[in-house]
Design a protein around this motif. Structure first.
Motif, PDB file in Angstrom:
ATOM      1  N   LEU A   1      38.747  47.089  42.160  1.00 41.94           N
ATOM      2  CA  LEU A   1      37.180  47.262  41.678  1.00 41.94           C
ATOM      3  C   LEU A   1      36.581  46.163  40.862  1.00 41.94           C
ATOM      4  N   LEU A   2      37.452  45.604  39.703  1.00 43.60           N
ATOM      5  CA  LEU A   2      37.037  44.631  38.972  1.00 43.60           C
ATOM      6  C   LEU A   2      37.190  43.435  39.517  1.00 43.60           C
ATOM      7  N   LYS A   3      37.928  43.101  40.905  1.00 43.86           N
ATOM      8  CA  LYS A   3      37.845  41.859  41.224  1.00 43.86           C
ATOM      9  C   LYS A   3      36.487  41.433  42.191  1.00 43.86           C
ATOM     10  N   THR A   4      35.720  42.715  42.183  1.00 43.81           N
ATOM     11  CA  THR A   4      34.201  42.581  43.147  1.00 43.81           C
ATOM     12  C   THR A   4      33.149  42.937  41.981  1.00 43.81           C
ATOM     13  N   ARG A   5      33.597  43.578  41.206  1.00 45.24           N
ATOM     14  CA  ARG A   5      32.224  43.954  40.227  1.00 45.24           C
ATOM     15  C   ARG A   5      32.780  43.780  38.788  1.00 45.24           C
ATOM     16  N   ASP A   6      31.631  43.628  38.100  1.00 45.06           N
ATOM     17  CA  ASP A   6      31.930  43.578  36.356  1.00 45.06           C
ATOM     18  C   ASP A   6      31.362  44.413  35.519  1.00 45.06           C
ATOM     19  N   ASP A   7      31.400  45.692  36.036  1.00 41.99           N
ATOM     20  CA  ASP A   7      31.214  46.620  35.347  1.00 41.99           C
ATOM     21  C   ASP A   7      31.778  46.948  34.146  1.00 41.99           C
ATOM     22  N   ILE A   8      31.139  46.994  32.882  1.00 43.38           N
ATOM     23  CA  ILE A   8      32.261  47.210  31.622  1.00 43.38           C
ATOM     24  C   ILE A   8      32.939  48.484  31.383  1.00 43.38           C
TER      25      ILE A   8
END
Length: 420
Positions: A38-45
């Protein structure tokens, strides 16, 4: 041999907790993979915090899995040094466990309070006071006695009886024994009764055989003496002897009785002191001890004794068992009413048990050490894992959760430092 039910339950519990710990590791792995993707497409902390938690949790889970597994097995079957510790160190484990038990449990201060609580007399009285227990004890003793008597070595028993008989006979002076026996007869007045019996029998014999006396008188008489004179003489002789014998029988102080008593006293003293009598009686004794006679007597005594004991023990009203029951009941009754003896018995048992335990503590340690040391390494490892493996799985679970929290804390601190 089927496994005990308790071991089956423990194995099931171990399998269940292993599955929980492994499942938690798999869950953390899935969370880590998902959060990384998910971190590859999103930058939620918050995704970073979840990833950090899952990553550290996986590391903690793997580390504790390795530590727990290394106790009982080679992780993944790889022979990594200092793994499979239980199997490889079983000798040290046995020695250390034996030493631990002896040092911490089998020492004076530890066992003394328990030993002092032993009240053997009370337990013995309560147990033997129960008719069923008494009957059980007597039955067991009867069985033991019958087995002992039946299985006894006839040759050894016969030899023992023979040896003891020879010792006894050698120590006995027959002249003194015979003289003492005759003294007892004199003291009881048995010689008087014997003389009365003989006199009565002799008088009856004379009266019953008057015809024979007449014939004897006629035979010895001169041919010129008439027959009626012979008959008169024979009658006089018969009546005279019968009357004389009656006087002896009826008069306890008759001179014949006195003479017999005097002769018996002299005879007894002669037996006791005369070298001739002593030598003759010694010859008789030696003839009993010579050759195989004593062995034959001993063998006969043992056969009769053996048969008598077995027949008695197998009877409905065994004299031996009745005597044994009576003796035990009396012992229990005396023990009940004798507090001093009870205390003495208890103290003796306590002292004996205390000394015996302390004296043999090293043997207990050796027993534990040898028992553990003689187990197959794999068997020992499996036994211990079955006992404590379930609890060790909580280390894996805790390691997963604690590792995750530590990872989360490190990630949080790192974020704070980077932002400042």
């Amino acid at each position: 041999m089927p496994e005990p039910l308790n071991d089956i339950i423990k194995a099931q519990q171990l399998k269940k907790h292993k599955a929980i710990a492994t499942g938690l590791f798999v869950l953390m792995t899935l969370v880590y993979v998902l959060s990384t993707w998910l971190l590859k497409t999103r930058d939620d902390i918050w995704l970073g915090y979840i990833k950090a938690f899952a990553e550290a949790a996986m590391v903690g889970a793997l580390a504790d899995w390795f530590a727990v597994t290394a106790l009982f097995h080679h992780p993944l079957g790889i022979r990594i040094p200092h793994t499979n510790l239980i199997e490889n160190k079983k000798k040290n484990i046995g020695d250390n466990l034996g030493g631990f038990v002896v040092t911490n449990f089998l020492n004076g201060p530890t066992i003394r309070p328990y030993i002092e609580k032993l009240q053997v007399s009370n337990l013995l009285v309560q147990w033997l006071d129960n008719p069923k227990n008494l009957s059980l004890l007597v039955t067991e003793i009867s069985t033991i006695l019958k087995n002992v008597v039946r299985k006894a070595d006839d040759r050894l028993v016969t030899q023992f009886i023979s040896d003891q008989s020879q010792k006894l006979l050698k120590e006995i002076k027959l002249n003194s024994a015979v003289a003492s026996g005759l003294d007892i007869i004199m003291e009881r007045g048995d010689q008087t009764r014997i003389l009365s019996y003989l006199v009565t029998k002799l008088r009856g014999y004379i009266i019953e055989n008057e015809t024979m006396v007449r014939e004897r008188v006629k035979k010895e008489s001169h041919f010129l003496i008439p027959g009626f004179v012979d008959n008169l003489i024979a009658t006089k002789i018969t009546n005279g002897l019968a009357n004389y014998l009656s006087e002896i029988d009826q008069d306890p102080d008759h001179k014949v009785r006195q003479e017999v008593n005097q002769q018996l006293v002299r005879f007894i003293e002669d037996i006791r002191t005369s070298p001739a009598w002593q030598a003759e009686l010694e010859d008789i004794k030696n003839s009993l001890l010579s050759g195989d006679k004593i062995q034959q007597y001993a063998s006969s005594v043992w056969r009769h004794l053996q048969a008598a004991i077995i027949n008695d023990l197998e009877g409905q009203e065994s004299s031996i068992l009745l005597y044994l029951q009576k003796t035990i009941r009396e012992m229990v009754a005396n023990l009940k009413n004798d507090p001093a003896f009870q205390q003495k018995m208890n103290k003796w048992v306590q002292r004996t048990a205390y000394k015996y335990i302390l004296k043999n503590t090293s043997k207990v340690g050796d027993l534990i050490s040898n028992t553990v040391g003689n187990w197959q390494g794999k068997e020992l490892s499996n036994k211990l894992e079955l006992e404590v493996g379930k609890d060790l799985q909580f280390i894996r679970i805790n390691g997963t959760l604690v590792g995750g929290l530590v990872g989360l804390l490190i990630y949080t601190i790192t974020r704070l430092i980077e932002n400042n």
